[in-house]
Write a protein that holds these residues in place. Sequence first.
Motif, short mmCIF file in Angstrom:
data_model
loop_
_atom_site.label_atom_id
_atom_site.label_comp_id
_atom_site.label_asym_id
_atom_site.label_seq_id
_atom_site.Cartn_x
_atom_site.Cartn_y
_atom_site.Cartn_z
N TRP A 106 23.44 3.89 16.62
CA TRP A 106 24.44 4.84 16.15
C TRP A 106 25.04 4.52 14.79
O TRP A 106 25.66 5.37 14.17
N GLU A 107 24.91 3.30 14.29
CA GLU A 107 25.58 2.94 13.04
C GLU A 107 24.95 3.69 11.86
O GLU A 107 23.83 4.20 11.93
N GLY A 121 16.47 4.66 9.29
CA GLY A 121 17.80 5.24 9.38
C GLY A 121 17.89 6.60 8.70
O GLY A 121 16.94 7.38 8.71
N GLN A 128 17.44 11.52 11.77
CA GLN A 128 18.32 10.35 11.79
C GLN A 128 19.69 10.66 11.19
O GLN A 128 20.55 9.77 11.12
N ARG A 131 23.42 9.87 12.53
CA ARG A 131 24.15 8.62 12.29
C ARG A 131 25.37 8.83 11.40
O ARG A 131 26.34 8.05 11.47
N ALA A 135 28.34 7.09 13.59
CA ALA A 135 28.90 5.86 13.02
C ALA A 135 30.41 5.90 12.95
O ALA A 135 31.08 4.86 12.97
#
Length: 293
Positions: A106-107, A121, A128, A131, A135
């Motif tokens: 999740w970051e 990412g 992606q 995120r 995040a």
Amino acid sequence: MVQDEAAHGAYTLPRCYRHPDQETGVSCSRCGRPICPQCMVDASVGFHCPECVRGAEGQPPTRAATTRFGGRLTGDGALVTKILIGINLAVFVVAAYLDKPLAGQWELLSYVSPQTGTAYGVAAGPDQWYRLLTATFLHVQPFHVGSNMLALWWMGPTLERVLGRLRFTALYLVSGLAGSALVYLVAGQAVASLGASGAIFGVFGATAVLFRAARQPLGPVIALIVFNLVITFSVPGIDWRAHVGGLVAGVLTGIGMMHAPRANRNLVQAGTVVLMLAGVLAMVLVESARLTG
């Protein structure tokens, strides 16, 4: 990471007749009683209190009562704030103690291998981009989540009461996304970031807009923002990009929501949110094109 302290000036203002703990510089244009932002109902001239809107002798209201900026008046003016705090705390517990791989999933991660050119990412593509949002609900340690949630609890309810739940939620999320997008734009080739600070700074920025719109002293909220910016740029490990991005987004979204003309208020407010989301998307697309081009 955000740590703030409430600042109080030496000024004295009347207190709302329905909420004695709330100071205010605004009075009902019909009966003259002091009213806080939660009780302000738009009128053709100034603002009315809820009782005057209902009409004399207990007659039913001629229109639904709204907050100063178009939101619905609700019994719990801090419900969304409480829900956001609950989500952040729950995610922290899960990611820190129950499902540690969740933080990596999740970051705000973005990396492009200099050897192979492989992207990971956010840089890997739209699948992606989630995120950018997830995040903003992650934190690395108890102090991190504690300071952010304390700041949200101090500042969130006031903004939620005047904007209404939907508008406050939109402002919070847009600010968090803008903070993440600026992080990616500035350092997209190698970045790992997380935290609700961008959204919190958005709340700070919008609160400053509110104070100016309500003609209340700006000193306390400006001091709060400056204090947190000093910490942002002086303490190692704090991502200044998320803070600055969230702050700018909060100010701009707040202006669009609080200075929208009454005749087209809903349209202008919705358009403001759409434009901010378009700005977030533009930053992501620009950086993705640079990395993969």
